[in-house]
Design an enzyme around this catalytic site. Sequence first.
Site: not given
Length: 503
Positions: A176, A180, A214, A238, A328, A333
Amino acid sequence: MTAGPATLVIFGASGDLAHRKLIPALYSLYVKQRLPQDLTIVGFAIDDFDDEGIRRSYREWIEAHGGGVDEQRWREFAGRIRYLRSGFEEDAGYGELKSILDQAGPGGCLCYLAVPPRFIVEVIRRLGESGITREDGGWRRVVVEKPFGHDLESARRLNRDIHAVLREDQIYRIDHYVAKETVQNLLVLRFANTIFEPLWNRNYVDHVQITLAEEVGVEHRGAFYDRVGVIRDIFQNHLMQLMAVVAMEPPAALEADALHNEKVKLLAAVRVMEPGEVERYALRGRYRGFREEPGVAPDSETATFAALKLYIDNWRWDGVPFYLRSGKKLARKVTEILVQFKRPPHLVFPGAGGFRARSNLLALCLQPDEGVHLRFEAKVPDTVAEMRPVDMEFRYAESFGESAIPDAYERLLLDAVAGDRSLFVRNDGIEIGWRLMDPVIEGFRLDAERRPCPVYEPGTWGPAEADELLGRDRRRWLYGCGERAGEACDTASHEAAAGQDQL
Ligand code: BG6
């Protein structure tokens, strides 16, 4: 857009992805009148719903997550959704699906596999056996979600098994990030302007930093994440795709194979790390508290943070380091690509106190606060020749309005229905990502045998060791986007040094 009626079958319709991403994207497309007129949606899953029940469940999810629905529009949209209750391994379910498609008459069918990875081959095999993938009445396509394998070997096996039923051009592998809006804009920035491309090479670029940070932890996915870790979850897909888009050669056309060829050519030129070299070119980290997350083993060695230094051995990028990091529970973010240019070769300005010009920085802010910023030196007024970095900013919200950026799934769903594979990943793109990341995973495993994983505090920029990766090259991680653009990042133990990009 497409000849004849189209059916979108969501395998795993009662699950998280369908509720969180697919249905909201489809509803938004419906409201914008972008969905093909005669598209129907069939939800295929084992949970106990009927047509009304699944429609209600979707609506409740959207409303509970801040996305209101218009009564009339929702009723029209929901009327296109039906539910087929079946397990992924029940032949009867596929038989029923086949008769739904036969009744719809000639037309296309897109099967979206929002299923756990172990069912991918199973579902495709049964689609083949039941005759659903035969293209005698219209096109047949299958969308596959990540993770696509867990190493090169398993990805190859998966590709082989899928190809036993489908041609490559019927397979739509999702990453995904590629879809973007801001990543698509990278192509426009690079190839629809003349001013960047002449500088986009080793003669002018000092190095590139790609950060995918993130703020959240593993949330409810502890068990899954513990098996996967940050390299498989983020880097193999990604970050490799982002690196390919930012560094590839211009494709001859904006067409799927032309784009895929350039991306794969670029990734094929990335120097493969030996597991024994990982200490020099990579480091891992784990946020404090990860081992206590539900589903995570108390002695887990899984990395939730990693930073890598990669080289691209080709004419354009020889010797230019690409520093990639992701984690993480970091400070905030942000996904950004920073292109740091070289310093001017000779400074004619008589700066006070050993002042040195900072390098120009092009910050591609992919999310949030989407935009592009160019930092350059300006003369401070009313001084003889004092300089200060200033920013030239493009912000999506200012130029195109707050709601201009759709979710990536809208584009992906539309393109899959329209048969455009440009924003999906070809089989060789997946395999090359694994070829580059397998040695890193192995290197981390060996490292874990020798020493404990560095632990970082939630809310920081990762373990202090992340600084050393750049520090050894006399560089620092930078903030490129957001309020503190241009500053160096604080990691667990290092103080920010405002305004400095190189030591
Ligand atoms: C997914 C990863 O692919 O991407 C998740 O599995 C991660 O772990 C997510 O949180 C990040 O996506 P986004 O679009 O929120 O940046």
